[in-house]
Write a protein that holds these residues in place. Structure first.
Motif, PDB file in Angstrom:
ATOM      1  N   TYR A   1      -7.504 -11.826  15.588  1.00  0.00           N
ATOM      2  CA  TYR A   1      -6.764 -12.641  14.613  1.00  0.00           C
ATOM      3  C   TYR A   1      -7.706 -13.096  13.501  1.00  0.00           C
ATOM      4  O   TYR A   1      -8.923 -13.214  13.688  1.00  0.00           O
ATOM      5  CB  TYR A   1      -6.154 -13.874  15.295  1.00  0.00           C
ATOM      6  CG  TYR A   1      -5.182 -13.521  16.391  1.00  0.00           C
ATOM      7  CD1 TYR A   1      -3.817 -13.413  16.128  1.00  0.00           C
ATOM      8  CD2 TYR A   1      -5.630 -13.275  17.688  1.00  0.00           C
ATOM      9  CE1 TYR A   1      -2.924 -13.070  17.128  1.00  0.00           C
ATOM     10  CE2 TYR A   1      -4.737 -12.918  18.700  1.00  0.00           C
ATOM     11  CZ  TYR A   1      -3.388 -12.818  18.410  1.00  0.00           C
ATOM     12  OH  TYR A   1      -2.510 -12.457  19.399  1.00  0.00           O
TER      13      TYR A   1
ATOM     14  N   CYS B   1       3.021 -15.608   7.353  1.00  0.00           N
ATOM     15  CA  CYS B   1       2.730 -14.329   7.991  1.00  0.00           C
ATOM     16  C   CYS B   1       3.867 -13.351   7.717  1.00  0.00           C
ATOM     17  O   CYS B   1       4.951 -13.736   7.253  1.00  0.00           O
ATOM     18  CB  CYS B   1       2.517 -14.494   9.495  1.00  0.00           C
ATOM     19  SG  CYS B   1       1.735 -13.074  10.289  1.00  0.00           S
TER      20      CYS B   1
ATOM     21  N   ASN C   1       5.400  -9.493   9.498  1.00  0.00           N
ATOM     22  CA  ASN C   1       5.267  -8.421  10.475  1.00  0.00           C
ATOM     23  C   ASN C   1       5.306  -7.096   9.723  1.00  0.00           C
ATOM     24  O   ASN C   1       6.346  -6.670   9.236  1.00  0.00           O
ATOM     25  CB  ASN C   1       6.380  -8.483  11.530  1.00  0.00           C
ATOM     26  CG  ASN C   1       5.974  -7.768  12.799  1.00  0.00           C
ATOM     27  OD1 ASN C   1       5.148  -6.854  12.768  1.00  0.00           O
ATOM     28  ND2 ASN C   1       6.535  -8.188  13.920  1.00  0.00           N
TER      29      ASN C   1
ATOM     30  N   ASN D   1      -0.459  -5.508  10.254  1.00  0.00           N
ATOM     31  CA  ASN D   1      -0.322  -6.354  11.434  1.00  0.00           C
ATOM     32  C   ASN D   1       0.391  -5.616  12.564  1.00  0.00           C
ATOM     33  O   ASN D   1       1.385  -4.920  12.347  1.00  0.00           O
ATOM     34  CB  ASN D   1       0.461  -7.624  11.092  1.00  0.00           C
ATOM     35  CG  ASN D   1      -0.378  -8.637  10.339  1.00  0.00           C
ATOM     36  OD1 ASN D   1      -1.605  -8.592  10.372  1.00  0.00           O
ATOM     37  ND2 ASN D   1       0.281  -9.564   9.653  1.00  0.00           N
ATOM     38  N   ASN D   2      -0.139  -5.790  13.777  1.00  0.00           N
ATOM     39  CA  ASN D   2       0.465  -5.179  14.956  1.00  0.00           C
ATOM     40  C   ASN D   2       1.843  -5.784  15.210  1.00  0.00           C
ATOM     41  O   ASN D   2       2.005  -7.006  15.222  1.00  0.00           O
ATOM     42  CB  ASN D   2      -0.447  -5.392  16.162  1.00  0.00           C
ATOM     43  CG  ASN D   2       0.138  -4.851  17.434  1.00  0.00           C
ATOM     44  OD1 ASN D   2       0.859  -5.555  18.142  1.00  0.00           O
ATOM     45  ND2 ASN D   2      -0.165  -3.599  17.746  1.00  0.00           N
TER      46      ASN D   2
ATOM     47  N   THR E   1       2.245  -9.659  16.354  1.00  0.00           N
ATOM     48  CA  THR E   1       2.686 -10.471  15.221  1.00  0.00           C
ATOM     49  C   THR E   1       4.042 -11.123  15.496  1.00  0.00           C
ATOM     50  O   THR E   1       4.289 -12.260  15.081  1.00  0.00           O
ATOM     51  CB  THR E   1       2.741  -9.630  13.942  1.00  0.00           C
ATOM     52  OG1 THR E   1       1.466  -9.010  13.745  1.00  0.00           O
ATOM     53  CG2 THR E   1       3.076 -10.482  12.735  1.00  0.00           C
TER      54      THR E   1
ATOM     55  N   THR F   1      -3.441  -9.584  14.217  1.00  0.00           N
ATOM     56  CA  THR F   1      -2.631 -10.216  13.181  1.00  0.00           C
ATOM     57  C   THR F   1      -3.512 -10.985  12.211  1.00  0.00           C
ATOM     58  O   THR F   1      -4.406 -11.728  12.624  1.00  0.00           O
ATOM     59  CB  THR F   1      -1.623 -11.203  13.809  1.00  0.00           C
ATOM     60  OG1 THR F   1      -0.735 -10.480  14.661  1.00  0.00           O
ATOM     61  CG2 THR F   1      -0.818 -11.931  12.746  1.00  0.00           C
TER      62      THR F   1
ATOM     63  N   PHE G   1      -3.026 -13.773   8.956  1.00  0.00           N
ATOM     64  CA  PHE G   1      -2.004 -14.693   8.459  1.00  0.00           C
ATOM     65  C   PHE G   1      -2.602 -15.567   7.369  1.00  0.00           C
ATOM     66  O   PHE G   1      -3.814 -15.622   7.172  1.00  0.00           O
ATOM     67  CB  PHE G   1      -1.444 -15.551   9.598  1.00  0.00           C
ATOM     68  CG  PHE G   1      -2.498 -16.307  10.379  1.00  0.00           C
ATOM     69  CD1 PHE G   1      -2.802 -17.625  10.074  1.00  0.00           C
ATOM     70  CD2 PHE G   1      -3.194 -15.696  11.422  1.00  0.00           C
ATOM     71  CE1 PHE G   1      -3.769 -18.320  10.776  1.00  0.00           C
ATOM     72  CE2 PHE G   1      -4.170 -16.386  12.134  1.00  0.00           C
ATOM     73  CZ  PHE G   1      -4.459 -17.697  11.809  1.00  0.00           C
TER      74      PHE G   1
END
Length: 385
Positions: free
Chosen positions: A157, A172, A174, A299-300, A304, A341, A343
């Motif tokens: 992260y 964030c 996705n 991002n996974n 996420t 992730t 953010f």
């Protein structure tokens, strides 16, 4: 000892006053190390990186060792002369934490201090990474082998501060959060001559201008408009005076795309246009395209979804679902190797990232530490189940 809000504010102000450029963050490294050594050491293991001496890794030993969760912060600054007027402005001429990495480091130390006193359910790795702004520090760290074996996180992260979001808000998305970038450096070589005799010269102002104009067709005619992209040429130099035809021109720019496929497609078009200009204008073109480790921050999906679900539901967290940004980040390389992730952390400033007047709202620090600590505690439970 968990660092108090006052401790964290003092840490932030110190880091802000002493910014260092990429791969030169020796005093920053030493300050971080000194601060970390003042925390309880019962669960901590500190690792230096020989190949990247300003990097610092800190593992927090968990109650179990089923999973290693990584948290990365960048530590370098920018070659910007600060003009914020803050009482704790940068003391280093021409250098400033204009991208907010001082905020990033302070939040990471706050989260680390909590888990140094409260043993996590599983292992945690805090990565203090140099040279995000240049030299692809994330790629260098990974390729050094420092994250191999027991030091390779299962997931990772990272945050980036955002002046456009309210202080302390978590943002964030996705999918792809940041674009992948690629530098363009082009040299056009012809023949200089007297302005009165153009037939005896080969004008590189004309050749470079043709390159600049044709580049404008890449996004408009080669990229799916739904996907988008950017090619910007921000620097052009040629010649020395108005009555001499320039025999050389130099152009610098950047490519930005939300997928690596599009980034590579745009690189191919830049190269094809450069080769076409060379043929059309009978000149030599030297083109360098440098992407390094600045891949898209993708991002996974599963991780996420869990992150966003927690932040939406958590008491006291102002969560905002954001759109993709064309800014670049070398976390893209790490996240291409380790699922995870990235953010945003809102810092509510009227000035943009990289501005000489960018002054984050420091209320974001405590809010960021609280939200991230809470999420990691939640993540331990999710993993266990």
């Amino acid at each position: 000892m968990t660092l108090s809000n006052e401790n964290l504010l003092n840490i932030y102000r110190h880091l802000h006053q002493f910014p260092e450029l990429g791969l030169e963050e020796f005093k920053t490294h030493d300050y971080l190390l000194t601060t970390i050594k003042q925390l309880p050491q019962q669960y901590l293991t500190i690792k230096e990186v020989t190949q990247l001496p300003t990097a610092l890794l800190v593992k927090v030993v968990g109650k179990t060792h089923d999973r290693l969760i990584g948290y990365r912060t960048d530590i370098d600054a920018l070659p910007v002369q600060e003009q914020t007027g803050l009482s704790f402005s940068s003391k280093i001429k021409g250098q400033m934490h204009a991208c907010g990495h001082d905020i990033h480091m302070t939040v990471a130390l706050g989260v680390l201090s909590y888990f140094a006193s409260n043993q996590p359910a599983t292992d945690l790795l805090f990565i203090f990474q140099p040279s995000e702004e240049n030299h692809s520090g994330g790629m260098q760290l990974y390729q050094s082998g420092a994250l191999a074996g027991d030091w390779l996180p299962d997931e990772i992260y990272a945050l980036h501060d955002n002046p456009q979001l309210p202080a302390g808000a978590i943002g964030c998305l996705n999918g792809t959060l940041f674009a992948g970038t690629c530098e363009i450096h082009a040299d056009f070589n012809g023949k200089s001559g007297h302005a009165a005799y153009p037939h005896n010269a080969n004008d590189m102002v004309v050749a470079a201008s043709a390159f600049v104009m044709q580049i404008q067709t890449i996004v408009s005619r080669n990229v799916d408009p739904i996907e988008g992209g950017v090619v910007t040429l921000g620097h052009l130099t040629a010649g020395d005076t108005g009555n001499v035809i320039a025999g050389h021109a130099h152009v610098d720019g950047t490519i930005r795309a939300l997928t690596q496929t599009n980034n590579q497609r745009m690189q191919q078009r830049v190269r094809a246009i450069a080769e076409g200009v060379a043929l059309t204008y009978g000149c030599e073109v030297s083109l360098k395209l440098h992407q390094g480790g600045y891949l898209p921050v993708e991002n996974n999906s599963a991780i996420t979804a869990d992150f966003m679900g927690y932040m939406r539901a958590a008491d006291g967290v102002n969560f905002i679902e954001t759109k993709p940004a064309m800014t670049g980040e070398d976390f893209g390389y790490l996240i291409s190797k380790i699922p995870g992730t990235m953010f945003w952390l809102g810092v509510d400033s009227p000035y943009s990232l990289h501005s000489e007047k960018m002054a984050p709202n420091t209320d974001a620090i405590a809010a960021g530490v609280s939200a991230i600590t809470g999420y990691l505690e939640h993540r331990f439970t999710t993993i266990a189940n």
